[in-house]
Scaffold this active site. Structure first.
Site, PDB file in Angstrom:
ATOM      1  CE1 TYR A 144      -3.558   2.669   0.708  1.00 40.30           C
ATOM      2  CE2 TYR A 144      -2.257   3.297   2.625  1.00 40.30           C
ATOM      3  CZ  TYR A 144      -3.298   3.546   1.751  1.00 40.30           C
ATOM      4  OH  TYR A 144      -4.070   4.680   1.914  1.00 40.30           O
ATOM      5  CG  ASP A 239       5.727   3.813   0.706  1.00 45.27           C
ATOM      6  OD1 ASP A 239       6.051   4.497   1.703  1.00 45.27           O
ATOM      7  OD2 ASP A 239       4.552   3.687   0.317  1.00 45.27           O
ATOM      8  CE  LYS A 267       0.965   4.751   8.437  1.00 46.15           C
ATOM      9  NZ  LYS A 267       1.040   4.207   7.106  1.00 46.15           N
TER      10      LYS A 267
END
Ligand SMILES: *Cc1c(COP(=O)(O)O)cnc(C)c1O
Length: 428
Positions: A144, A239, A267
């Site tokens: 994702y 990523d 994050k």
């Protein structure tokens, strides 16, 4: 567990927001009950509006590696807020965080701050296209990358395939610029690059795929990815929105010792505030505006309050032994539960890296998205509801990983493990 107040707030929220939430997974669609409205967090624990207390393994979906309401982060936020919340100019806080990150990361020379992981990935893709002059992107099924148009795609039929969008509102012409491959199949990547390499700007991967279970890859696969992208003149994008600052200060690049071309962060980087970033060599970052022709901007980018939070967080992560201790705690916790399941022959396998863990209801090693048995998620549903009743909060989907924070002491983890074991024995 009483959830009267959360239920009432959720009913109200449905009148304001689609599905009553600001992000879909929060709506508890794949588990039982109503979304819990959390009113407070401290350390490893959170409290909801009905005053239920939980040991939290969601950690705001990963950012809170130091636990909730960390003292140093809060104090730094207060200090920054006292001077104003945003100026739309460069600030000293940006320099401080930029310097700290770059001096302690061998894999990026320059960095650009944005406000979310999605924004970081979207910008990294544009940068890769700008640098290479090519258009296509290769991604992997089960990774994702946020809700970027060209990455909300899944594999069509066939092994090497053009993407099919997984959301309404994405033109086929966008999805067609993305090729989707299974993880753990270097042979297919090579085949794909042989055919399309001249059109491929970048291969993007979560080097620690942690958004669809925890699909830990073999280091040899990641090395092969590096070799092939070089051979076909494509950029390799890691990523690291989850793995960055989680599996080590240098993320998966440092963990595996592999140098990608562009790395995205999110994050943890903001210490609980909305921050994302992308970084690369000075040469590649030289293509970003205003130095170069790849445009990318943000009204609130590098926000001083968020930078101050990120700085206070990063400082603590750099303490000697921080990551070793996190990993040791996590392994003891996982082993405790795994041994219990093995003795009773429950179909449970917990995979783990750093302070991340994921419980699969299957006993085999899972490396690809198609190896996850969707039917096994019924076990997760039962476990999730039972754990809420007994004071343990897991993210509300069996495809989500669990996160351990520095505030999860060995005592708290032992208590949580007992609760989880008792729950598992009720579920099976
Ligand atoms: C969470 C995540 C994103 C998206 O970040 P947001 O801040 O939610 O936009 C992108 N990539 C990975 C690997 C993620 O885990």
């Amino acid at each position: 567990m009483k959830s009267t107040k959360s239920a009432a707030l959720y009913a109200e929220a449905k009148g304001y927001f689609p599905g009553g939430v600001s992000s879909p997974v929060r709506a508890f669609k794949s588990v039982k009950g109503v979304p819990l409205f959390i009113k407070e967090g401290k350390g490893a624990k959170v409290w909801d509006e009905d005053d239920n207390e939980f040991i939290d393994f969601c950690g705001s979906w990963g950012p809170l590696i130091l636990g909730h309401n960390n003292d140093e982060i809060r104090e730094n936020i207060y200090a920054a807020v006292a001077k104003g919340t945003s100026f739309g100019t460069p600030t000293r806080w940006e320099n401080k965080l930029g310097q700290l990150l770059l001096e302690n990361n061998r894999f990026v020379e320059k960095i650009r701050f944005v406000s979310s992981g999605t924004e970081a990935v979207m910008s990294a893709i544009r940068l890769a296209r700008g640098v290479t002059g090519k258009n296509k992107i290769i991604k992997f099924e089960g990774c994702y990358h946020g809700h970027v148009d060209s990455l909300l795609v899944k594999a069509g039929s066939g092994l090497v395939t053009f993407g099919e969008s997984t959301s309404a509102g994405i033109p086929d012409s966008f999805a067609k610029e993305t090729l989707v491959l299974p993880l753990d199949r270097p042979d297919l990547l090579e085949e794909c690059l042989r055919e399309y390499g001249e059109e491929v700007a970048a291969v993007i991967i979560e080097p620690v795929p942690a958004n669809n279970g925890l699909l830990l890859q073999q280091k040899s696969f990641l090395e092969e990815l590096r070799r092939l992208t070089k051979a076909y003149d494509c950029l390799l994008i890691f990523d690291e929105v989850i793995s960055g600052f989680r599996v080590g200060f240098e993320g998966a690049a440092g963990y595996y010792g592999i140098q990608p071309d562009i790395i995205t962060y999110g994050k943890i980087i903001g210490g609980g505030m909305p921050v994302g970033a992308y970084g690369a060599s000075a040469e590649i970052m030289g293509h970003v505006a205003p130095d170069g022709p790849v445009y990318q901007a943000g009204t609130l980018s590098g926000n001083p309050v968020a930078m101050a939070a990120g700085y206070a967080s990063a400082k603590q992560l750099l303490a000697p032994g921080f990551y070793e201790e996190m990993e040791a705690k996590t392994q003891a916790f996982v082993k405790n539960i795994q041994d219990f399941c093995d003795e009773r022959e429950y179909p449970v396998h917990i995979s783990t890296i750093g302070s991340i863990f994921w419980m699969a209801f299957d006993r085999s090693t899972i490396r690809r998205a198609d190896q996850i048995d969707a039917a096994s998620m019924e076990h997760f549903k039962a476990l999730h509801a039972d754990l809420l009743d007994h004071g343990v909060y897991l993210g509300p989907s069996g495809y989500e990983v669990g996160f351990i924070s520095a505030a999860h002491t060995p005592e708290i983890l032992a208590e949580a493990a007992e609760k989880i074991k008792a729950s598992l024995s009720r579920v099976f």
